[in-house]
Design a protein around this motif. Sequence first.
Motif, short mmCIF file in Angstrom:
data_model
loop_
_atom_site.label_atom_id
_atom_site.label_comp_id
_atom_site.label_asym_id
_atom_site.label_seq_id
_atom_site.Cartn_x
_atom_site.Cartn_y
_atom_site.Cartn_z
N PRO A 214 24.54 23.84 22.16
CA PRO A 214 23.94 22.95 23.15
C PRO A 214 24.98 22.01 23.77
O PRO A 214 26.02 21.73 23.17
CB PRO A 214 22.90 22.16 22.33
CG PRO A 214 22.62 23.02 21.14
CD PRO A 214 23.91 23.72 20.83
N ASP A 215 24.67 21.53 24.95
CA ASP A 215 25.56 20.63 25.67
C ASP A 215 25.74 19.32 24.89
O ASP A 215 24.77 18.70 24.44
CB ASP A 215 24.95 20.33 27.05
CG ASP A 215 25.78 19.37 27.86
OD1 ASP A 215 26.82 19.78 28.38
OD2 ASP A 215 25.38 18.18 27.95
N LYS A 216 26.99 18.89 24.72
CA LYS A 216 27.28 17.69 23.92
C LYS A 216 26.66 16.44 24.54
O LYS A 216 26.18 15.56 23.82
CB LYS A 216 28.80 17.52 23.78
CG LYS A 216 29.47 18.58 22.93
CD LYS A 216 30.96 18.34 22.83
CE LYS A 216 31.63 19.41 21.98
NZ LYS A 216 33.11 19.20 21.89
N CYS B 83 20.76 20.61 16.44
CA CYS B 83 22.05 20.03 16.79
C CYS B 83 21.96 18.51 16.91
O CYS B 83 22.89 17.78 16.54
CB CYS B 83 22.57 20.65 18.09
SG CYS B 83 24.31 20.31 18.41
N VAL B 84 20.84 18.00 17.41
CA VAL B 84 20.64 16.55 17.48
C VAL B 84 20.69 15.95 16.08
O VAL B 84 21.38 14.95 15.83
CB VAL B 84 19.29 16.21 18.15
CG1 VAL B 84 19.00 14.70 18.04
CG2 VAL B 84 19.29 16.63 19.62
N ILE C 231 14.37 14.92 27.97
CA ILE C 231 15.83 14.79 28.01
C ILE C 231 16.40 16.19 28.20
O ILE C 231 16.08 17.11 27.45
CB ILE C 231 16.37 14.18 26.70
CG1 ILE C 231 15.70 12.83 26.43
CG2 ILE C 231 17.88 14.02 26.78
CD1 ILE C 231 16.05 12.23 25.09
N THR C 232 17.24 16.35 29.22
CA THR C 232 17.74 17.68 29.56
C THR C 232 19.12 17.60 30.19
O THR C 232 19.52 16.54 30.70
CB THR C 232 16.76 18.39 30.52
OG1 THR C 232 17.25 19.70 30.83
CG2 THR C 232 16.58 17.60 31.80
N ASP C 233 19.83 18.73 30.16
CA ASP C 233 21.12 18.81 30.85
C ASP C 233 20.96 19.39 32.25
O ASP C 233 21.95 19.68 32.92
CB ASP C 233 22.12 19.64 30.04
CG ASP C 233 21.62 21.05 29.74
OD1 ASP C 233 20.44 21.34 30.00
OD2 ASP C 233 22.42 21.87 29.24
N VAL D 174 15.32 12.03 31.60
CA VAL D 174 16.70 11.60 31.39
C VAL D 174 17.58 12.83 31.52
O VAL D 174 17.42 13.80 30.78
CB VAL D 174 16.88 10.97 29.99
CG1 VAL D 174 18.36 10.63 29.75
CG2 VAL D 174 16.01 9.73 29.84
N THR D 175 18.50 12.80 32.48
CA THR D 175 19.43 13.92 32.66
C THR D 175 20.79 13.53 32.10
O THR D 175 21.27 12.42 32.34
CB THR D 175 19.56 14.31 34.14
OG1 THR D 175 20.00 13.18 34.89
CG2 THR D 175 18.22 14.78 34.69
N SER D 176 21.39 14.45 31.37
CA SER D 176 22.66 14.14 30.70
C SER D 176 23.87 14.48 31.55
O SER D 176 25.00 14.30 31.12
CB SER D 176 22.73 14.91 29.37
OG SER D 176 22.72 16.31 29.60
N GLN D 177 23.66 15.00 32.76
CA GLN D 177 24.78 15.38 33.62
C GLN D 177 25.53 14.15 34.11
O GLN D 177 24.92 13.12 34.36
CB GLN D 177 24.28 16.19 34.81
CG GLN D 177 23.90 17.61 34.44
CD GLN D 177 23.80 18.51 35.66
OE1 GLN D 177 23.61 18.05 36.78
NE2 GLN D 177 23.95 19.80 35.45
#
Length: 252
Positions: free
Chosen positions: A79-81, A107-108, A230-232, A249-252
């Motif tokens: 998964p995206d860090k 992973c979280v 929460i997503t990338d 919430v976007t993690s980009q």
Amino acid sequence: MNLNIPDTRQSELATRLKEGQQLVAIELAHEFGVSIDTIRRDILALEAQGKAHRVRGGAVPIAAPAAPLHVRLTDGPPPDKNLIQSAIREIGDAPTLLVDGGQTILCVIEHLPKQQGRLVITPSPWVAIACQERGIAVFMLGGTLRPLGGITTGDTTTTRIAELYADIALIGACGIEADFGLSSDDHDEAMMKRAMHEAANRTIIVTDKAKIGRRARYQTLTMSDIDTVITDASSEMTKTLQASGTRVVTSQ
């Protein structure tokens, strides 16, 4: 490419769906220079072929069932860090967590800081082991272990969850889109996730961008049930989710 030919249009739309894109009828009508009714007929044809799920205003891709968890953990990309860190920030210092299974959720937990007095309640053996390795107190829910999500399900699991209270339910996704909400490939897993939501003060969905705009077999939660996603995925990909009123919430 002659977009006046139905087969040509539908082939193009099918390609976009395969790439994970959502179809918005009014935008496609303008782009292709045809009427909205023409696009609607194209979408109906694609749905009849099993290539699309109709939703209000267009269509979304059909989510293919995921591989069993042990396969995804071995063969799938990590998964995206930034996604993982965004989820950890959202959890904050909440003392009691109901935690789902799946690769992203696991992973979280593998990166969740140890906190005195924190308890993780989970139907996932993988999550339980990760908690033990990090020195986090864990309560493992019993039931029938499902290979898809690597979690326990059934009446034993849901009955026990109904007796509990958590500050946050941290839940993964097989698919999520504005009209259908959160969806799952497995009926029993869907029931377990609903029970987690009902037992928690807040429900947080953590998912990678591949699940955005997709619809799995079983509706699990409506968008109004969900406090935060929460997503990338990009803001453009999540605009329909945001329009539903759910915090994204976007993690980009």
